[in-house]
Motif scaffolding. Structure first.
Motif, PDB file in Angstrom:
ATOM      1  N   ASP A 140      93.835  43.191  23.039  1.00 48.65           N
ATOM      2  CA  ASP A 140      92.933  43.148  21.877  1.00 48.65           C
ATOM      3  C   ASP A 140      93.045  44.400  21.017  1.00 48.65           C
ATOM      4  O   ASP A 140      93.442  45.468  21.496  1.00 48.65           O
ATOM      5  N   ALA A 141      92.631  44.236  19.764  1.00 42.89           N
ATOM      6  CA  ALA A 141      92.402  45.394  18.897  1.00 42.89           C
ATOM      7  C   ALA A 141      91.087  45.170  18.177  1.00 42.89           C
ATOM      8  O   ALA A 141      90.664  44.026  17.989  1.00 42.89           O
ATOM      9  N   GLU A 194      90.458  50.657  17.452  1.00 38.79           N
ATOM     10  CA  GLU A 194      90.643  50.835  18.886  1.00 38.79           C
ATOM     11  C   GLU A 194      91.605  49.743  19.342  1.00 38.79           C
ATOM     12  O   GLU A 194      91.603  48.641  18.786  1.00 38.79           O
ATOM     13  N   VAL A 195      92.429  50.058  20.327  1.00 39.66           N
ATOM     14  CA  VAL A 195      93.332  49.027  20.841  1.00 39.66           C
ATOM     15  C   VAL A 195      93.258  48.991  22.367  1.00 39.66           C
ATOM     16  O   VAL A 195      92.924  49.991  23.009  1.00 39.66           O
ATOM     17  N   VAL A 253      98.529  47.212  23.961  1.00 38.64           N
ATOM     18  CA  VAL A 253      98.947  47.067  22.556  1.00 38.64           C
ATOM     19  C   VAL A 253      99.965  48.145  22.207  1.00 38.64           C
ATOM     20  O   VAL A 253      99.748  49.328  22.467  1.00 38.64           O
ATOM     21  N   ARG A 254     101.103  47.714  21.650  1.00 36.28           N
ATOM     22  CA  ARG A 254     102.218  48.638  21.409  1.00 36.28           C
ATOM     23  C   ARG A 254     102.536  48.871  19.933  1.00 36.28           C
ATOM     24  O   ARG A 254     103.076  49.902  19.566  1.00 36.28           O
ATOM     25  N   THR A 255     102.254  47.878  19.077  1.00 39.07           N
ATOM     26  CA  THR A 255     102.800  47.952  17.715  1.00 39.07           C
ATOM     27  C   THR A 255     101.826  48.492  16.677  1.00 39.07           C
ATOM     28  O   THR A 255     102.224  48.791  15.562  1.00 39.07           O
ATOM     29  N   VAL A 256     100.556  48.590  17.025  1.00 44.76           N
ATOM     30  CA  VAL A 256      99.593  49.208  16.093  1.00 44.76           C
ATOM     31  C   VAL A 256      98.735  50.199  16.863  1.00 44.76           C
ATOM     32  O   VAL A 256      98.579  50.081  18.073  1.00 44.76           O
ATOM     33  N   ALA A 292      96.997  41.392  19.617  1.00 48.67           N
ATOM     34  CA  ALA A 292      97.199  42.258  18.444  1.00 48.67           C
ATOM     35  C   ALA A 292      98.670  42.448  18.106  1.00 48.67           C
ATOM     36  O   ALA A 292      99.051  42.426  16.929  1.00 48.67           O
ATOM     37  N   ASP A 293      99.525  42.605  19.111  1.00 51.56           N
ATOM     38  CA  ASP A 293     100.951  42.845  18.822  1.00 51.56           C
ATOM     39  C   ASP A 293     101.601  41.655  18.125  1.00 51.56           C
ATOM     40  O   ASP A 293     102.475  41.817  17.285  1.00 51.56           O
TER      41      ASP A 293
END
Lengths: 343, 343
Positions: free
Chosen positions: A27-28, A67-68, A72-75, A127-128
């Motif tokens: 999640d983000a 917050e991530v 989550v890797r890309t944002v 999220a990614d």
């Protein structure tokens, strides 16, 4: 936090709801910078779709990642992101094929599973696979155009891609809502030589022209068909974008499509009966559907950031989030094409 | 001369009719070497289409040019030619775009305006736009395959082209008639990695295998869908060829098509209701229609002459023209897939 909820036809409220928190590691949480009202939000608003009283609404927004989750890797926090109108995992075969709107783990934004975009914050699942960040925090003037990439510009682009618009084409766009206007912009950006916009509203005609429409056709039905055929030596258009979804708009789309061409459709079909025998005779195909906005985001984001396109012109009204109910009213009464909301 | 006429359902006769003569300077007269019976000839035969008693029937043939009008440039007496199932001018915008089956001056073969192919001779209108000659008179063994280029092979090819088959694809072909079998051959020739043929008839399965089918699916409906999904990790086929034209066959086609793919259809639709909402959700498009056999003729003729394809295998019966009525009976009773007729 505050977020928009719908309680009954024409009953839109800004309500106090729980703050979103990270639950899954993918999640983000995003602080919404701008959201907006979609033409499709008007269906429940008008009572044409079933309403669960108190449910969240709105599926277009841009914002800053707060917050991530751990995976989550890309944002990361601080990124400015565009959220497409559906969340997708980015890893299933359909996502890998570029059809994220048919993701095997699809989650609709503004649903039980993912916060809407007409609020202060939103939790984004996967999220990614879903979010796309700008290279830095963009100038505020670019926010409206970036916001269109969450739905209407990606959808107009999908109509043009589905209709296989190519350089030099004569393209007809049926529909002058925000999506149809974005379809005009897409066709023009893809190098269409002539873009014929069907529109009878002066304010929309004006935007269509700014988006590259070379001809405005104010007629409807048989007369619209006659106008297109006259402009195309009786042959019809090389590509047609269907951006409404009614039986009449589909009928017009097939009326003006030349043999061998494709009608690209993105309007959710309502009561449409396709002219299949006629499609057989003329070899006019049909392609499109729910736009994979996520697929087009990197390409269209680059175009917005470079100034090559300015789809944000579809917003002809901006309101503070408190006035969301008024925003719906304006769109319902056709006093606005599309309303941007600032929390 | 003698030619086939239809008088009532199940009443096919070989009748004495006037010899064709050059009338327009663009006409040609062809001595028919071989003709055949098409699945679509069975509609009037079965009384499913309206019949004008005594009218000519049959629209597929190859032959030797006997005589040409003063304006004919591309063929001359002695040439071996293939006649597509519709005559086209070759010069209108639709012909120039490769959709000769939507020619602005279209003439159906086997109609009031152009002799059928189940006879001894035929006058061909718009000869330059219609006929394609082989480089020399071909070996008799190639006649069946060349004959398929007048309709069924061009139509199967069109299904595959419309479905956008590409190298490496998994392709499903719905329909095991001559067109469906040619669709299998087309998909295979286009480099499909796996071709799944839906067929429950052993003789047709055998031809499908010879044409490159890697899997035979004998199930129908829900079970056929399950079989395809199991073979494609639950995703569906990359391209689907609809070669029947019924509501059930269209339904199966959309059931097995992966999101973002295209159903290529060439079966004349009968009572079909398209699943438009589902097409919207999954982005499965529909393309195809009456095949522009003329467009594909040069390419497919080269493939036949080089031995790259052997579509003539669809003919599992050959009769002298006198026995044409028996030929119809054999196809109607499914004792033959496709009957070749020699005058």
């Amino acid at each position: 936090m505050r977020a928009t909820t719908i309680h009954a036809p024409f009953d839109i409220r800004l309500s106090e709801v729980p703050d979103p928190v990270i639950e899954a590691p993918t999640d983000a949480v995003v602080k919404i910078v701008a959201g907006c009202i979609c033409g499709s939000d008007l269906w429940p608003y008008r009572g044409e779709n079933k309403i669960t009283p108190g449910s969240r609404i709105g599926h277009e927004y841009v914002g800053i990642v707060q917050e991530v989750g751990a995976d989550v890797r890309t944002v990361r926090p601080g990124d400015f992101v565009v959220t497409p109108f559906v969340a997708s995992d980015g890893t299933c075969p359909n996502c890998l094929a570029g059809f994220q709107s048919a993701c095997q783990n699809l989650v609709g934004i503004g649903s039980d599973q993912a916060d809407g975009g007409q609020g202060e914050f939103a939790k984004v699942p996967m999220a990614d696979g879903t979010l796309v960040a700008t290279p830095g925090v963009p100038d505020d003037a670019l926010v409206p155009s970036l916001l269109t990439l969450s739905d209407v510009m990606g959808t107009g682009w999908h109509a043009a891609r589905s209709a296989r618009v190519k350089a030099g084409d004569t393209v007809v766009v049926v529909g002058d809502g925000a999506v149809g206007l974005c379809g005009v912009l897409a066709a023009s950006r893809m190098g269409a030589e002539r873009v014929l916009a069907l529109s009878r509203h002066e304010s929309r005609q004006e935007i269509a022209r700014q988006f590259g429409a070379t001809h405005i056709i104010a007629e409807r039905g048989e007369e619209a068909k006659a106008a297109v055929l006259e402009l195309t030596a009786g042959v019809g258009a090389d590509a047609v974008l269907e951006c409404v979804g009614t039986d009449q708009s589909f009928s017009t789309a097939f009326d003006v499509a030349r043999p061998g061409s494709t009608v690209g459709f993105v309007g959710v079909p309502h009561g449409v009966e396709l002219p299949l025998r006629r499609m057989f005779r003329t070899n006019v195909g049909l392609a499109g559907g729910m736009a994979p906005a996520r697929q087009y985001l990197p390409e269209l984001m680059a175009d917005v950031l470079s100034g090559a396109i300015n789809p944000g012109l579809v917003f002809d009204a901006e309101l503070p989030l408190e006035d969301v109910a008024e925003g719906y009213k304006m769109m319902h009464e056709r006093r606005a094409i599309k309303v941007l909301l600032r929390p």
